[in-house]
Design an enzyme around this catalytic site. Structure first.
Site, PDB file in Angstrom:
ATOM      1  N   SER A 555       0.859  -1.195  -0.056  1.00  0.00           N
ATOM      2  CA  SER A 555      -0.069  -0.078   0.020  1.00  0.00           C
ATOM      3  C   SER A 555       0.928   1.142  -0.061  1.00  0.00           C
ATOM      4  O   SER A 555       2.056   1.253   0.573  1.00  0.00           O
ATOM      5  CB  SER A 555      -0.864   0.150   1.217  1.00  0.00           C
ATOM      6  OG  SER A 555      -1.510   1.142   1.358  1.00  0.00           O
ATOM      7  N   TYR A 568      -3.167  -0.777  10.299  1.00  0.00           N
ATOM      8  CA  TYR A 568      -3.202  -1.159   8.931  1.00  0.00           C
ATOM      9  C   TYR A 568      -1.800  -0.934   8.230  1.00  0.00           C
ATOM     10  O   TYR A 568      -1.136  -1.458   7.568  1.00  0.00           O
ATOM     11  CB  TYR A 568      -4.194  -0.524   8.211  1.00  0.00           C
ATOM     12  CG  TYR A 568      -4.054  -0.579   6.747  1.00  0.00           C
ATOM     13  CD1 TYR A 568      -4.741  -1.847   6.020  1.00  0.00           C
ATOM     14  CD2 TYR A 568      -3.843   0.294   6.112  1.00  0.00           C
ATOM     15  CE1 TYR A 568      -4.746  -1.902   4.786  1.00  0.00           C
ATOM     16  CE2 TYR A 568      -3.583   0.338   4.526  1.00  0.00           C
ATOM     17  CZ  TYR A 568      -4.405  -0.817   4.229  1.00  0.00           C
ATOM     18  OH  TYR A 568      -4.301  -1.149   2.568  1.00  0.00           O
TER      19      TYR A 568
END
Length: 678
Positions: A555, A568
């Site tokens: 990400s 996350y």
């Protein structure tokens, strides 16, 4: 509108082709003769419709039929130059086509056209080939059928065989068909129903004769040490050996594999005569064209240690390749096509089962089905006589027939990821689903893995048949389930080449709101899960010795700090560094490890649909429905990122265009300057 004769032919073909006892996949052919109007002259013209080259009876369509003018086909007898120039007659068939002619005529076309019968079937039933390969097949045929079925000694398919069968029909009006030595059966009739009935009569009569007159133990005495392992142990050993064997079978060119532990295979390998029979090889041309003339057989008992099996398989593989090269050199002429490869197409492991190989999963599976046919043939021939296939020189003439080479040349060029096998986690939705679809579209076999096995199965069904994709349930946080997922992959397709660590989830919470359970859950799925998948897959990749690709869908958040997503982002940073660590460690095995850093993938995303979208929208003060547009506007390109864009990058990283790239993170974020890698 379909001609009534064609409709009858297709119906008969489907019925015969649907039962594997009648013929094998893509084996045999059927035909029908009738009258139609010539669109040029307006006059009636006699035609023959016959299954074209490469088609399958069970799925035959009108487009799969070759259409020929009978007057011109029969006129070829006047210019036939004899068996020495047999191959020239195949090209001559082009001059007998009606109109565009439909499908390419097969080598068996003369067999159908020259026989004075309106409907003809040529089939490869196990029982018929058992009789055709029996050492005293001619005598047995006379004993079983009298003058109702003739015996024709082995002759390579072609025009002369058609003349031979036509002569039998002319000289013996009572005959309903013939046993073709070393090959199969041919039957005929004045109506479609009669031809079908005659075919089934020959097949069933031989089958019943074998059952009632055959020896009870055609494969000899049982060998207790070669008996089948229990199911769980059998599959575990198969999964442990599959990548290694695939690597051997891919020495000349990479192959896709298929595994079966069919009871007939296990029975064959558990009896004393299997080494002798396997060494004799297969006989029917359809068989050995797909299985090669003989298999590689492991000569160790069922309980042999995995490492001992690997060592011995490597030795046997080297000997097999030397033997195959010698076979080629014994029979090749200056006109012969180049040797296509010396690796085995069939590998038999006592107590475990059979691995078969081909350029794709269907080819590999069909090769295995053909060898199962061959085992049934050996059983039948040994039960009533002695198995005696056609001699080696004739096998070579078929395998390296110029006409077969021409058929191979007509095959379409392979897709970029042909022969590659991919395991994609978290693939039931969003990015993972898009990647699975894209890899399959580019030729890969794909295992769609997801926590929700039913949804994974649905995505696999969208992609195609089980020859292209399968769906499995797998919790990537569970080491046993991850191991089972990799095992499922190697048993389904023979091995593994591409691993996509995509499984993930996210909870958007501030530091103070993030619980230990939140932290553990996200790290378990993304950091621990990626580690477990990479570790399990790496074992198989290393065993194969074919290199490979491991991709991490990380990400932008692995690089850029943002509010309210500590668990996350930290998990994604862990994944990002795994890319670097594994690239450094696995490079010596030819395994590339790369990452993709998406951002703002809202539409189609399972994570965003699961609540992450609403949470992030609240953080940024926008409506959830506008979140994708919001992310797009903060990028340099002002473009929304979709799952398909990440799939594009995943595909590119697995191609030869990136053969020298490892340890890379590719941003797919439409341009986020803060995420530029330094």
């Amino acid at each position: 509108m379909t001609h009534p004769t064609v409709a009858q032919l297709i119906g008969r073909s489907h019925r015969l082709g649907a039962d594997p006892r009648n013929t094998n996949y893509a084996g045999g052919n059927t035909s029908a003769k009738g009258t139609d109007i010539d669109p040029v002259t307006g006059e009636p013209v006699e035609l023959m419709w016959v299954k074209g080259s490469g088609g399958d009876l069970g799925t035959l369509t009108e487009q799969g039929l070759a259409v020929l003018r009978l007057d011109r086909l029969r006129a070829l007898t006047a210019v036939y130059p004899g068996p020495e120039r047999e191959d020239e007659m195949v090209a001559a068939l082009d001059y007998t086509l009606h109109g565009r002619g439909g499908a390419t005529p097969s080598i068996d076309t003369a067999m159908h056209g020259l026989v004075d019968a309106a409907h003809v079937d040529h089939l490869h039933p196990d029982s018929g080939i058992a009789l055709a390969t029996a050492a005293d097949g001619a005598e047995l045929t006379a004993k079983i059928f009298g003058d109702r079925v003739a015996w024709i000694p082995w002759r390579r398919p072609g025009f002369q065989l058609g003349l031979d069968i036509a002569e039998i029909r002319t000289q013996n009006p009572r005959a309903i068909g013939a046993i073709l030595g070393g090959h199969g059966i041919t039957a005929w009739g004045d109506t479609s129903e009669e031809a079908e009935a005659h075919s089934l009569t020959i097949i069933e009569t031989v089958r019943r004769f074998i059952e009632s007159h055959g020896r009870p133990a055609p494969f000899g005495n049982p060998m207790p040490n070669y008996a089948p392992l229990p199911s769980r142990e059998r599959h575990a050993k198969a999964a442990a050996l599959a990548p290694f064997i695939r690597g051997l079978a891919s020495t000349d060119r990479v192959q896709v594999g298929h595994f079966t532990d069919d009871p007939a295979v296990l029975e064959f390998l558990a009896h004393e005569q299997h080494p002798r029979l396997a060494a004799l090889g297969t006989s029917c041309p359809d068989h050995f064209l797909r299985t090669k003339v003989k298999p590689l057989v492991l000569d160790l008992p069922a309980h042999a240690d995995i490492e001992d099996c690997r060592v011995r398989l490597a030795e046997l593989h080297e000997a097999y390749r030397a033997d195959y090269r010698a076979y080629y050199q014994r029979h090749a002429t200056p006109e012969s096509p180049a040797m296509r490869g010396a690796d085995p197409a069939i590998v038999l492991i006592p107590g475990v089962g059979m691995f078969s190989y081909g350029k794709d999963k269907q080819t590999a599976r069909v090769a295995g089905e053909f060898y199962l046919n061959a085992i049934n043939v050996m059983r039948g021939a040994e039960a009533i006589s002695r198995y005696q296939p056609i001699d080696e020189a004739e096998k070579f003439r078929i395998e390296y027939w110029v006409l077969e080479e021409a058929k191979l040349a007509r095959m379409p060029a392979p897709k970029p990821l042909a022969t590659r096998i991919a395991l994609v986690t978290g693939a039931a939705s969003g990015i993972g689903k898009a990647i699975a679809h894209r890899l399959a579209a580019e030729g890969a076999c794909v295992v769609v893995a997801d926590l929700d096995g039913d949804k994974a199965g649905a995505v696999a069904a969208e992609i195609g048949s089980s020859d292209v994709a399968i769906g499995i349930g797998a919790d990537v946080t569970d080491e046993n389930q991850v191991r089972a997922a990799v095992d499922a992959c190697v048993l389904a397709f023979g091995g593994i080449d591409i691993v996509v660590n995509n499984a993930g989830l996210s909870l958007s919470r501030s530091l103070l709101e993030t619980t230990v359970a939140d932290w553990d859950l996200q790290h378990d799925v993304m950091a621990r899960g990626s580690f477990l998948v990479a570790k399990a897959a790496a074992r198989a990749l290393i065993d194969q010795r074919l290199g490979g690709d491991i991709l991490y869908i990380a990400s932008k958040n692995s690089v850029v700090a943002g509010p309210n997503n500590i668990a996350y982002s930290a998990a994604k940073a862990d994944q990002a560094h795994q890319v670097r660590l594994l690239a450094a460690e696995l490079g010596e095995h030819g395994i590339k490890v790369n990452g993709i850093n998406p951002d703002g993938v809202v539409r189609g995303s399972g994570i965003f649909a699961g609540g992450w979208g609403a949470q992030r929208a609240a953080v940024y003060g926008v409506e959830e429905s506008e979140l994708g547009a919001f992310y797009a506007q903060r990028t340099l390109l002002k473009r929304e990122v979709l799952p398909e864009h990440i799939a594009n990058a995943a595909f590119a990283l697995c191609t030869n265009d990136f053969s020298h790239t490892t340890g890379l993170h590719v941003p797919v974020d439409a341009g986020v300057a803060a995420a530029f890698l330094r």
